[in-house]
Design an enzyme around this catalytic site. Structure first.
Site, short mmCIF file in Angstrom:
data_model
loop_
_atom_site.label_atom_id
_atom_site.label_comp_id
_atom_site.label_asym_id
_atom_site.label_seq_id
_atom_site.Cartn_x
_atom_site.Cartn_y
_atom_site.Cartn_z
N TRP A 92 79.76 -9.08 -43.00
CA TRP A 92 80.43 -8.04 -41.49
C TRP A 92 81.46 -7.10 -41.74
O TRP A 92 82.36 -7.35 -42.41
CB TRP A 92 81.06 -9.43 -40.41
CG TRP A 92 81.26 -8.56 -39.06
CD1 TRP A 92 82.96 -7.65 -39.80
CD2 TRP A 92 81.01 -7.69 -38.19
NE1 TRP A 92 82.94 -7.63 -37.61
CE2 TRP A 92 81.91 -7.74 -37.43
CE3 TRP A 92 79.81 -8.05 -37.48
CZ2 TRP A 92 81.41 -7.61 -35.50
CZ3 TRP A 92 79.13 -8.27 -35.84
CH2 TRP A 92 80.51 -7.21 -35.58
N MET A 93 80.68 -5.75 -40.95
CA MET A 93 82.11 -5.34 -41.10
C MET A 93 82.49 -4.24 -39.46
O MET A 93 81.34 -4.37 -38.74
CB MET A 93 81.84 -3.84 -41.66
CG MET A 93 81.01 -2.79 -41.83
SD MET A 93 80.94 -1.54 -42.75
CE MET A 93 81.66 -0.34 -41.46
N ASN A 94 83.45 -3.86 -39.31
CA ASN A 94 83.95 -3.31 -38.72
C ASN A 94 84.58 -1.77 -38.20
O ASN A 94 84.56 -1.20 -39.32
CB ASN A 94 83.50 -4.00 -36.90
CG ASN A 94 85.69 -4.91 -36.92
OD1 ASN A 94 85.27 -5.59 -37.67
ND2 ASN A 94 86.14 -4.48 -35.58
N ASP A 95 85.70 -1.72 -37.85
CA ASP A 95 86.21 -0.01 -37.27
C ASP A 95 86.80 0.43 -38.80
O ASP A 95 87.03 -0.74 -39.91
CB ASP A 95 87.86 -0.18 -37.28
CG ASP A 95 87.50 -0.99 -35.45
OD1 ASP A 95 86.62 -1.65 -35.23
OD2 ASP A 95 88.19 -1.42 -34.87
N GLN A 111 87.51 -3.15 -41.30
CA GLN A 111 88.03 -4.40 -41.33
C GLN A 111 85.91 -5.07 -41.55
O GLN A 111 85.22 -4.52 -41.82
CB GLN A 111 87.38 -4.79 -39.40
CG GLN A 111 88.52 -4.12 -38.48
CD GLN A 111 90.08 -4.62 -38.46
OE1 GLN A 111 89.64 -6.11 -38.16
NE2 GLN A 111 91.16 -4.63 -39.34
N TRP A 119 81.83 -11.74 -36.67
CA TRP A 119 82.88 -10.84 -36.70
C TRP A 119 83.70 -12.44 -36.86
O TRP A 119 83.80 -13.63 -36.59
CB TRP A 119 83.42 -10.44 -35.29
CG TRP A 119 84.97 -9.83 -35.06
CD1 TRP A 119 85.47 -8.62 -35.67
CD2 TRP A 119 86.07 -10.79 -34.58
NE1 TRP A 119 86.91 -8.78 -35.84
CE2 TRP A 119 87.26 -10.14 -35.46
CE3 TRP A 119 86.47 -12.10 -34.08
CZ2 TRP A 119 88.01 -10.26 -34.60
CZ3 TRP A 119 87.27 -12.74 -33.79
CH2 TRP A 119 88.05 -11.22 -34.10
N THR A 156 93.18 -3.58 -37.15
CA THR A 156 92.85 -2.16 -37.07
C THR A 156 94.27 -1.79 -37.07
O THR A 156 95.54 -1.41 -36.33
CB THR A 156 92.10 -1.77 -35.45
OG1 THR A 156 90.92 -2.11 -36.81
CG2 THR A 156 92.35 -0.28 -36.35
N ARG A 223 97.53 -3.30 -29.85
CA ARG A 223 96.86 -3.44 -30.78
C ARG A 223 96.42 -2.32 -31.36
O ARG A 223 96.91 -1.26 -30.69
CB ARG A 223 95.85 -4.24 -31.57
CG ARG A 223 94.38 -3.78 -30.42
CD ARG A 223 93.33 -5.08 -30.36
NE ARG A 223 92.34 -4.95 -29.90
CZ ARG A 223 92.51 -5.95 -28.68
NH1 ARG A 223 93.31 -6.91 -28.13
NH2 ARG A 223 91.58 -5.74 -27.91
N GLU A 287 90.93 0.60 -27.39
CA GLU A 287 91.47 -0.42 -28.67
C GLU A 287 91.12 0.74 -29.00
O GLU A 287 90.95 2.37 -28.61
CB GLU A 287 89.92 -0.63 -28.98
CG GLU A 287 90.17 -1.84 -28.01
CD GLU A 287 88.86 -2.60 -28.99
OE1 GLU A 287 89.13 -4.11 -29.17
OE2 GLU A 287 87.75 -2.74 -28.26
C1 FRU Z 1 87.78 -3.25 -31.85
C2 FRU Z 1 88.57 -3.70 -32.23
C3 FRU Z 1 90.34 -3.54 -32.15
C4 FRU Z 1 90.52 -4.44 -33.37
C5 FRU Z 1 89.79 -4.85 -34.19
C6 FRU Z 1 89.07 -6.72 -35.18
O1 FRU Z 1 86.46 -3.05 -32.76
O2 FRU Z 1 89.03 -4.35 -31.61
O3 FRU Z 1 90.54 -3.24 -31.27
O4 FRU Z 1 92.06 -4.57 -34.34
O5 FRU Z 1 88.63 -4.19 -33.81
O6 FRU Z 1 88.58 -6.57 -35.40
#
Ligand code: FRU
Length: 549
Positions: A92-95, A111, A119, A156, A223, A287
């Site tokens: 998994w990846m996000n931001d 992330q 996640w 993040t 955050r 965010e």
């Molecule tokens: C946005 C978010 C950020 C948080 C991160 C956690 O997608 O919810 O606010 O820092 O992802 O993975």
């Protein structure tokens, strides 16, 4: 900590245990558009954030940076995995986090869950590039520290240059729940410093630099710090929201990046009145803010409700107040939590997370989830609207470009259409439409099944400043110019990034079953005489095996 030490068996066991035992809590949707558990619960209610059991369970496991050989083979032959976008080799990846140009290289962090394609257990993965197009994975940069303020996750943040070093400010979370209770995460702002020029070795300070939100503010979240320097002073914006008052960006000041004084809100929304319990789903928590100057204006970006918003306006640098003058949506599709950086030439480059839109059970089983967008260049038009275009150097990846020979004979034009198609869902289509044309619709279809378009795009000169992409009104820039309107569709595995005349964008995910990507062709409703150009190019993959290594 040994960051590559997980055995392959261990990795596979983990992956399967998630598929079988995790159940419903693992579903995730960006920005809370559909209320599910886990990530959205973590985003719930102030600085106490609830998630599924995933983070706690994963935390005790060793890191797995590379997939086991069998999984690697599966991933390398999954046609839905992009071939010229950055994404981790598995999981998994996000931001995007802390993109920075440093000592001649582009560094990207993001992330990352090293243990599963869902996640949880947030780390910062790291990749490096000479040109923002070709990438090499490096070891994980930040991992939760057992006794640190980030013990339950490194969320993040932003990388910045501080003298001759790179420093990151990021959100750390700890789990404050009683044993056995669902996790309750507390957010604080943390700092880490790189000790080598390749940004591979990081020292995470165990104590946060901002331990809690400003006293007296009833925040919906706290955050995603973004620092910048103005003269001798550091400023820091933090994503937040005030219960009953809407989303907000909090502004701090510091002489040294470590001691921060809260000033006031840099920007604030209004209560959305939504009944969604989750403040990100309702729009009452902003965010991933970003804030930077372009020319004599400032740009504010934030993400909420599954969308990313921009505002442009003026920063009063004495009062440190931002006055928004224009606003809009950054991307009308699957694009979230973006972050900007300056490139070697001083351009503002925007990166965003392209989430999955298929069910969690499918991406979890596929062993990967999430894509980094292609680099996009941000500029302002004379009226102060944000313009977004694909990095021009992307053209270097194009191979075997074919252009339609357009004549005044429509049937001759049309006869050429079946001859141009994209193989392996790895290419680009560029259509230029004369502004004086009749309305025209372009559809991307599978050659094998042309009845079901993957994407449609209609341009009607009666509404010259928008294109209707999948029925969404995407801006194409102010009417009046006589130049053709250029629509670019960049297709990679299971994503289409649409660029509407260097102004608006829409990112779409598309999924098909089986081991082979469809061959993509073009259908056109309306006369091809309306077009001033139509070209199709295969794109050269950036790695031999879809693992972007
Ligand atoms: C946005 C978010 C950020 C948080 C991160 C956690 O997608 O919810 O606010 O820092 O992802 O993975």
């Amino acid at each position: 900590m040994d960051r590559t030490g997980a055995s392959h068996n261990h990795f596979l066991r983990l992956r399967h245990s998630h598929q079988t035992s995790a159940g419903a809590p693992l579903d995730y949707n960006p920005g809370g558009t559909r209320m599910t558990l886990n990530r959205r619960q973590f985003l719930h209610a102030g600085t106490t954030l609830a998630a599924g059991n995933l983070a706690r369970r994963l935390h005790s496991f060793a890191l797995a940076a590379v997939p086991a050989p069998t999984l690697a083979a599966e991933l390398a032959s999954d046609p839905r995995r992009p071939q010229f976008h950055l994404l981790p080799a598995a999981n998994w990846m996000n931001d995007p986090n802390g993109p920075i140009w440093w000592k001649g290289h582009y560094h990207m962090f993001h992330q990352y869950n090293p243990n599963a394609a869902v996640w949880g257990d947030m780390h910062w993965a790291h990749a490096v590039s000479p040109d923002m197009l070709h990438w090499r994975h490096l070891p994980i940069a930040l991992a939760p520290q057992p006794r640190g303020a980030d013990a339950a996750g490194c969320f993040t943040g932003t990388a910045i240059r501080d003298g001759d070093r790179v420093v990151v400010l990021y959100t750390g979370v700890i789990d404050t729940a009683a044993p056995g209770a669902p996790p309750a995460f507390k957010e604080s702002q943390c700092i880490a410093t790189a000790s080598d020029p390749d940004l591979i070795s990081w020292t995470q300070e165990p104590a946060p630099v901002i331990a809690a939100p400003p006293p007296g503010l009833n925040v919906t979240g706290f955050r995603d710090p973004v620092p910048w320097r103005q003269g001798d002073t550091w400023y820091l914006a933090v994503g937040s929201g005030i219960r009953g008052h809407g989303g907000a960006v909090l502004l701090y000041r510091s002489p040294d990046l470590r001691h921060w004084e809260y000033l006031h809100m840099l920007a604030q929304g209004s209560p959305t009145g939504s009944s969604a319990g989750d403040p990100v789903a309702s729009g009452d928590m902003w965010e991933c803010p970003d804030f930077f100057p372009i020319g004599d204006k400032h740009v504010l970006i934030y993400s909420t409700q599954g969308k990313t918003f921009w505002q442009t306006g003026t920063l009063d640098t004495d009062a440190m107040l931002f006055r928004s003058e224009r606003d809009g949506i950054l991307d009308y599709g699957s694009f979230y939590a973006p972050k900007t950086q300056l490139d070697a030439r001083g351009r503002h480059i925007l990166w965003g997370w392209i989430p999955e839109t298929r069910p969690q059970s499918e991406y979890s089983a596929a062993g990967w989830a999430g894509i980094m967008s292609l680099p996009r260049v941000l500029t302002l038009d004379p009226a102060g609207n944000l313009r977004i275009a694909l990095l021009p150097e992307f053209d270097q990846l194009g191979a075997t470009k074919r252009e339609l020979r357009l004549t005044g004979d429509d049937s001759q034009n049309r006869r050429q259409l079946p001859g141009i198609a994209i193989r392996g869902a790895c290419g680009e289509i560029v259509v230029s439409i004369d502004q004086a044309s009749e309305s025209i619709e372009v559809a991307l279809v599978s050659v094998e099944d042309p009845a079901k378009p993957w994407l449609t795009c209609r341009y009607d000169p009666a509404q010259p400043d928008i294109a209707l992409i999948d029925n969404q009104r995407v801006p194409t820039g102010p009417a009046g110019s006589r130049a053709p309107v250029e629509l670019r569709f960049v297709i990679d595995g299971s994503v289409i990034e649409c660029f509407a005349n260097g102004c608006g964008t829409l990112t779409k995910r598309f999924y098909y079953p089986g081991p082979t990507a469809p061959t993509l062709g073009i259908e056109i409703n309306g006369s091809l005489k309306n077009l001033s150009a139509l070209s199709v190019a295969q794109i050269k993959p950036i790695s031999a095996n879809r693992l972007t290594t």
